[in-house]
Design an enzyme around this catalytic site. Structure first.
Site, PDB file in Angstrom:
ATOM      1  N   HIS A  70       0.844  -1.189   0.000  1.00  0.00           N
ATOM      2  CA  HIS A  70       0.000   0.000   0.000  1.00  0.00           C
ATOM      3  C   HIS A  70       0.885   1.247   0.000  1.00  0.00           C
ATOM      4  O   HIS A  70       2.057   1.202   0.403  1.00  0.00           O
ATOM      5  CB  HIS A  70      -0.926  -0.017   1.217  1.00  0.00           C
ATOM      6  CG  HIS A  70      -2.023  -1.043   1.105  1.00  0.00           C
ATOM      7  ND1 HIS A  70      -2.942  -1.290   2.088  1.00  0.00           N
ATOM      8  CD2 HIS A  70      -2.331  -1.880   0.074  1.00  0.00           C
ATOM      9  CE1 HIS A  70      -3.786  -2.228   1.678  1.00  0.00           C
ATOM     10  NE2 HIS A  70      -3.424  -2.616   0.473  1.00  0.00           N
ATOM     11  N   GLU A  72       0.945   3.864   1.889  1.00  0.00           N
ATOM     12  CA  GLU A  72       1.466   4.237   3.216  1.00  0.00           C
ATOM     13  C   GLU A  72       2.668   3.364   3.576  1.00  0.00           C
ATOM     14  O   GLU A  72       3.667   3.849   4.096  1.00  0.00           O
ATOM     15  CB  GLU A  72       0.402   4.038   4.304  1.00  0.00           C
ATOM     16  CG  GLU A  72      -0.929   4.667   4.042  1.00  0.00           C
ATOM     17  CD  GLU A  72      -1.882   3.735   3.307  1.00  0.00           C
ATOM     18  OE1 GLU A  72      -1.555   3.276   2.192  1.00  0.00           O
ATOM     19  OE2 GLU A  72      -2.976   3.486   3.833  1.00  0.00           O
ATOM     20  N   CYS A  98      -5.902   1.208   5.762  1.00  0.00           N
ATOM     21  CA  CYS A  98      -6.413  -0.068   6.250  1.00  0.00           C
ATOM     22  C   CYS A  98      -5.781  -0.348   7.615  1.00  0.00           C
ATOM     23  O   CYS A  98      -4.874   0.370   8.047  1.00  0.00           O
ATOM     24  CB  CYS A  98      -6.070  -1.181   5.261  1.00  0.00           C
ATOM     25  SG  CYS A  98      -4.325  -1.624   5.200  1.00  0.00           S
ATOM     26  N   CYS A 101      -1.884  -0.860   7.577  1.00  0.00           N
ATOM     27  CA  CYS A 101      -1.122   0.383   7.444  1.00  0.00           C
ATOM     28  C   CYS A 101      -1.256   1.236   8.705  1.00  0.00           C
ATOM     29  O   CYS A 101      -0.312   1.927   9.090  1.00  0.00           O
ATOM     30  CB  CYS A 101      -1.568   1.165   6.215  1.00  0.00           C
ATOM     31  SG  CYS A 101      -1.047   0.352   4.688  1.00  0.00           S
TER      32      CYS A 101
END
Ligand SMILES: [Zn+2]
Length: 141
Positions: A70, A72, A98, A101
């Protein structure tokens, strides 16, 4: 910094994160993230496969591959290879983080999260709030 000025900076950085998201070669979703500390962008990321892997996020069925990172996670792990660190920083993310993260954000010492798009799952945001991190939602204008 005045709240007015802060809001303006927040909007601009989020706008930059949205532009950065366009670097993502993922088809299903493009997400961008910027880590800002002392008014400097110290890291950036967008969702994608790890370094050295093919630039394709989805399998033949259009499902996102399990090893796609992801935005992040890419921004935070990039800092692990730099001489800077995210302690006390703000992360700007184009979409709600999410839970995986959110854990990284907490452990990275990030104190503020500004995001731009809500997601049906809110467990990531709830975890951040539980950790005492300031969470700011700035919707699309
Ligand atoms: Zn995530």
């Amino acid at each position: 910094m005045s709240t007015d000025k802060q809001l303006k900076f927040d909007q601009r950085y989020l706008e930059m994160a949205r532009i950065w998201a366009k670097n993502s070669y993922c088809q299903r979703r493009q997400v961008g993230a910027l880590v800002v500390k002392n008014n400097m962008i110290i890291s950036d990321g967008y969702n994608g496969t790890p370094s050295g892997f093919e630039n394709v996020c989805e399998d033949d069925n259009g499902i996102t591959k399990p090893y796609v990172l992801h935005a992040e996670a890419n921004a935070i792990t990039k800092l692990a290879r730099s001489s800077n660190n995210s302690d006390g920083a703000t992360i700007y993310i184009t979409a709600s983080p999410c839970i995986e993260c959110a854990k990284l954000i907490i452990q990275a010492g990030i104190k503020r999260v500004v995001y731009g798009e809500k997601y049906r799952l809110t467990d990531g945001i709830e975890l951040l709030e539980r950790a005492g991190i300031e969470v700011v939602y700035l919707g699309d204008e």
